[in-house]
Design an enzyme around this catalytic site. Structure first.
Site, mmCIF file in Angstrom:
data_model
loop_
_atom_site.group_PDB
_atom_site.id
_atom_site.type_symbol
_atom_site.label_atom_id
_atom_site.label_comp_id
_atom_site.label_asym_id
_atom_site.label_seq_id
_atom_site.Cartn_x
_atom_site.Cartn_y
_atom_site.Cartn_z
ATOM 1 N N SER A 77 76.126 117.912 -21.682
ATOM 2 C CA SER A 77 75.909 117.562 -20.271
ATOM 3 C C SER A 77 74.439 117.477 -19.875
ATOM 4 C CB SER A 77 76.630 118.557 -19.379
ATOM 5 O OG SER A 77 78.002 118.275 -19.420
ATOM 6 N N LYS A 80 73.330 114.161 -18.852
ATOM 7 C CA LYS A 80 73.629 113.598 -17.527
ATOM 8 C C LYS A 80 72.356 113.428 -16.698
ATOM 9 C CE LYS A 80 78.305 115.491 -17.638
ATOM 10 N NZ LYS A 80 79.147 116.673 -17.391
ATOM 11 N N TYR A 204 79.239 107.325 -22.496
ATOM 12 C CA TYR A 204 79.175 108.724 -22.061
ATOM 13 C C TYR A 204 79.245 109.687 -23.255
ATOM 14 C CZ TYR A 204 80.650 113.212 -20.247
ATOM 15 O OH TYR A 204 80.747 114.569 -20.020
ATOM 16 N N TYR A 256 76.972 123.756 -13.059
ATOM 17 C CA TYR A 256 78.385 123.648 -12.675
ATOM 18 C C TYR A 256 78.758 124.625 -11.575
ATOM 19 C CZ TYR A 256 78.307 120.650 -16.517
ATOM 20 O OH TYR A 256 77.961 119.636 -17.322
ATOM 21 N N VAL A 274 77.657 122.112 -22.889
ATOM 22 C CA VAL A 274 78.605 123.017 -23.556
ATOM 23 C C VAL A 274 78.234 123.339 -25.006
ATOM 24 C CG1 VAL A 274 80.680 122.670 -22.155
ATOM 25 C CG2 VAL A 274 80.193 121.098 -24.035
#
Ligand code: DON
Length: 330
Positions: A77, A80, A204, A256, A274
């Site tokens: 992530s 992102k 992605y 998150y 992660v």
């Protein structure tokens, strides 16, 4: 006790800084034993729970590193952040923000619930999977290869080397991405994807599988801390406006559904993945004599993650650094 020590250690590459960091890494790596790796992606289940590494680069090019800082891991992530920057560069900020919002959710990163609760199903922010899949689909270019090229190019500019995708991790994700596929179909149904579902997922999941080490992400964190300017190569890599926007998103959504606690107890823009990576960006702080007073980038790797998807040892190490070296924006 630390206050007195800190006063003495703001010299570039002072060996005492490294010594403190070694002690803290030794202490916090034990916490990893309580966690688990992200084995929902089978290839990530093989990581060593007690690994912990950190790399810090200050605005004057000073570097401090400790522990398993050299171990390669996949961005997950953390990508992102990079893909949001690439999309803003390729399409313009307003184009991107028409398709993805900038509101925290307080939900898990792969949650589907809010897409249906709010019409017209616009993803809440680019740091959750729904938002990141949308951003992947609107990268500049027609094919997944061209869209990925936009992401690789900005990484290469920041890190100084051509990124590579870990094929084993990509395949492992591709085969198990049922939740992400569900999100992508829902987004497609509501008109938010600018490519086919499989194309958006390919971009992605490949961006998530880009291999880095803590030094690479520390360099990106440093450029963010300097608002898009690379103080080592002495050039503006992306506009200040994009840097400020993404740092706001990292602070409010980067960790998150633990982002609020992280903002309260650490207080710096950060993004986790992660695989156990955390990329953080420390601004200049005044008027104190502290390590990295003019700002720094931090890269952390500790693959044991908590229930939110954040590195257990990494978060605790950052909390400690926020306290003793004032690595805090507020
Ligand atoms: O989509 C996924 O599930 C992963 N490729 C990335 C998720 C992730 O890193 C969330 N993290 N904390």
């Amino acid at each position: 006790m630390y206050q007195q020590e800190i006063k003495k250690i703001n010299v570039k590459n002072d060996p005492r800084e490294a010594k403190y960091l070694d002690e803290w890494v030794m202490k916090y790596r034990l916490l990893g034993m309580k966690g688990r790796c992200a084995d929902y992606i089978p290839a990530l289940g093989e990581s060593n729970l007690s690994d912990l590494g950190v790399y810090i680069i200050s605005s004057d090019g000073g570097e401090i590193k400790s522990g398993d800082w050299e171990i390669p891991f996949t961005l997950q992530s953390i990508s992102k952040v990079i893909s949001f920057i690439a999309a803003c560069l390729g399409r313009g900020i307003s184009y991107v923000l028409e398709r993805v919002d900038v509101e925290p959710t307080g939900d898990a990163f792969n949650s589907i619930v809010r897409l249906e609760m709010h019409t017209p199903g616009k993803p809440f922010n680019p740091m959750i999977n729904a938002g990141a899949i949308t951003v992947a689909s609107l990268q500049y270019g027609e094919s997944p290869e061209q869209k990925l090229e936009s992401i690789y190019a900005i990484i290469e500019k920041m890190v100084g080397k051509r990124p590579t995708v870990n094929e084993k991790v990509f395949q492992s994700e591709w085969k198990t991405a049922n939740r992400n596929r569900a999100l992508a179909y829902y987004l497609k149904e509501n008109g938010f994807l600018e490519s086919g579902v499989e194309e958006a997922l390919e971009v992605y999941l490949k961006q998530c599988s880009i291999e880095v080490n803590t030094k690479d992400i520390a360099r990106i964190g440093l450029i963010l801390s300097q608002n898009g300017y690379d103080p080592i190569r002495k050039r503006q890599v992306f506009p200040k406006e994009i840097a400020k926007l993404i740092k706001g998103l990292m602070l409010t959504c980067g960790m998150y559904n633990a982002s609020g606690k992280f903002a309260a107890f650490v207080g710096i823009p950060a993004k986790s993945g992660v695989s156990g990576g955390i990329m953080a960006s420390v601004p200049a702080r005044y008027p104190q004599e502290l390590p990295c007073q003019m700002g720094c980038g931090i890269g952390i790797y500790g693959p044991a993650i908590d229930e939110h998807g954040n590195s257990i040892a990494g978060v605790e190490l950052l909390k400690h650094l926020a306290k003793v070296w004032d690595f805090n924006s507020f």
